[in-house]
Design an enzyme around this catalytic site. Structure first.
Site, short mmCIF file in Angstrom:
data_model
loop_
_atom_site.label_atom_id
_atom_site.label_comp_id
_atom_site.label_asym_id
_atom_site.label_seq_id
_atom_site.Cartn_x
_atom_site.Cartn_y
_atom_site.Cartn_z
N ASP A 101 -3.47 10.02 -41.17
CA ASP A 101 -3.26 9.48 -39.82
C ASP A 101 -3.50 7.97 -39.78
OD1 ASP A 101 -2.77 12.05 -38.96
OD2 ASP A 101 -4.85 12.39 -38.35
N1 URA Z 1 -6.56 15.69 -41.49
C1 URA Z 1 -6.45 14.95 -40.37
O1 URA Z 1 -6.72 15.40 -39.28
N2 URA Z 1 -6.03 13.67 -40.50
C2 URA Z 1 -5.74 13.09 -41.68
O2 URA Z 1 -5.38 11.92 -41.73
C3 URA Z 1 -5.87 13.89 -42.83
C4 URA Z 1 -6.28 15.19 -42.71
#
Ligand code: URA
Length: 236
Positions: A101
Site C-alpha cells: 500500500d
Molecule cells: N497487507 C496490507 O494490508 N497492506 C500491505 O501493504 C501489505 C499487506
C-alpha cells in the site's frame, strides 16, 4: 537451449504462453516452423521468430527495494505521482512483484521476469511474508487467537501463520507472519476484529530480507538468490 526456455527468456510470454505459441505453429527457427518444445536452439546462430517478429533474448533484471512511505506500487500513475519503478535506475521495463500500500514500507521485489514474479506470487507456493504492524490499540490475546485460528474474508477462511506482540512495553506493535498475498490483507484481517493498522512494514518476503538497506534504497538480487528461486520452478 530448449525452444520453450528460449522463448521465455525472450520475454515474449510466460513459459506457458510460449508453449502455446509453439503448439499453434507460430514459432519458426531459421524459417522453418518448429512444434517441438525440446527443439534445441543455438541462441547465437539461429533466427527465431514469432509470426514475423524476430525474437532476441532479453537480459533479466531483479531488484530488492526498501519501499518508503508515500509511493505507489504501480508501473505508472494516472495522476503523475512517483511510483516504485521510478526509484530504480534501469532502462528495462520492470514491474513490482505484488504490491504494498501507499504508506506501507519495506521489501518489494521488482523485475522484468514474468515467470519469476508469477512463481513468487502464486498462492500455492506459499511464500511467507513477515510484517511489523503498529495498531491503534494494544492487541488482546483473545483477539490474536482469532486471527491465528482464522476469520472469514469473502467467505474464505483466512489466518495469520504467526502473530506476536513484540514486547510488553509496546503492546500495539506486533509481528505478523502470513502466506497470503491478497491486497490489503493485513489491514483487512485486523479490521475484521476491530483494530486499525496505523503503520505497516514488510521485513521479509520468502528468503529476502531488508539487510542494511534504508528506505528508498535498492540492490540487485545476487545470482545465487535468483538461481535459488528459478531452480524451484524449473523443477516443475
Ligand atoms: N497487507 C496490507 O494490508 N497492506 C500491505 O501493504 C501489505 C499487506
Amino acid at each position: 537451449m530448449r525452444l520453450n526456455k528460449y522463448l521465455a527468456e525472450c520475454d515474449v510470454a510466460s513459459r506457458r504462453k510460449a508453449e502455446e505459441f509453439i503448439y499453434e505453429g507460430r514459432i519458426s527457427v531459421n524459417g522453418k516452423v518448429i512444434r517441438e518444445f525440446a527443439f534445441i536452439v543455438d541462441e547465437f546462430k539461429n533466427t527465431v521468430k514469432l509470426d514475423d517478429k524476430k525474437l532476441r533474448i532479453k537480459n533479466k533484471e531483479y531488484y530488492l527495494l526498501y519501499k518508503p512511505k508515500g509511493i505507489i506500487t504501480s508501473t505508472n500513475d494516472e495522476r503523475g505521482r512517483a511510483t516504485v519503478v521510478d526509484l530504480v535506475k534501469t532502462r528495462s521495463v520492470i514491474f513490482p512483484v505484488g504490491r504494498l500500500d501507499y504508506n506501507t514500507t519495506g521489501i518489494l521485489l521488482l523485475t522484468n521476469d514474468g515467470d519469476f514474479a508469477n512463481y513468487l506470487l502464486h498462492p500455492k507456493n506459499k511464500f511467507q511474508r513477515e510484517y511489523i504492524a503498529k495498531l491503534d490499540k494494544p492487541l488482546k490475546l483473545n483477539d490474536a487467537n482469532k486471527l491465528l485460528q482464522g476469520v472469514y474474508l469473502d467467505k474464505k477462511k483466512s489466518k495469520f501463520i504467526d502473530l506476536k506482540i513484540k514486547s510488553n512495553e509496546y503492546p500495539r506493535r506486533v509481528n505478523v507472519l502470513t502466506e497470503e498475498g491478497r491486497n490489503h490483507f493485513v489491514k483487512i484481517m485486523f479490521s475484521k476484529i476491530g483494530y486499525r493498522v496505523n503503520e505497516l512494514k514488510r521485513i521479509r518476503f520468502g528468503i529476502f530480507s531488508l539487510g542494511r538497506l534504508v528506505p528508498g534504497q535498492y540492490r540487485k538480487l545476487t545470482e545465487d538468490e535468483v538461481q535459488y528461486i528459478k531452480k524451484q520452478y524449473e523443477k516443475n
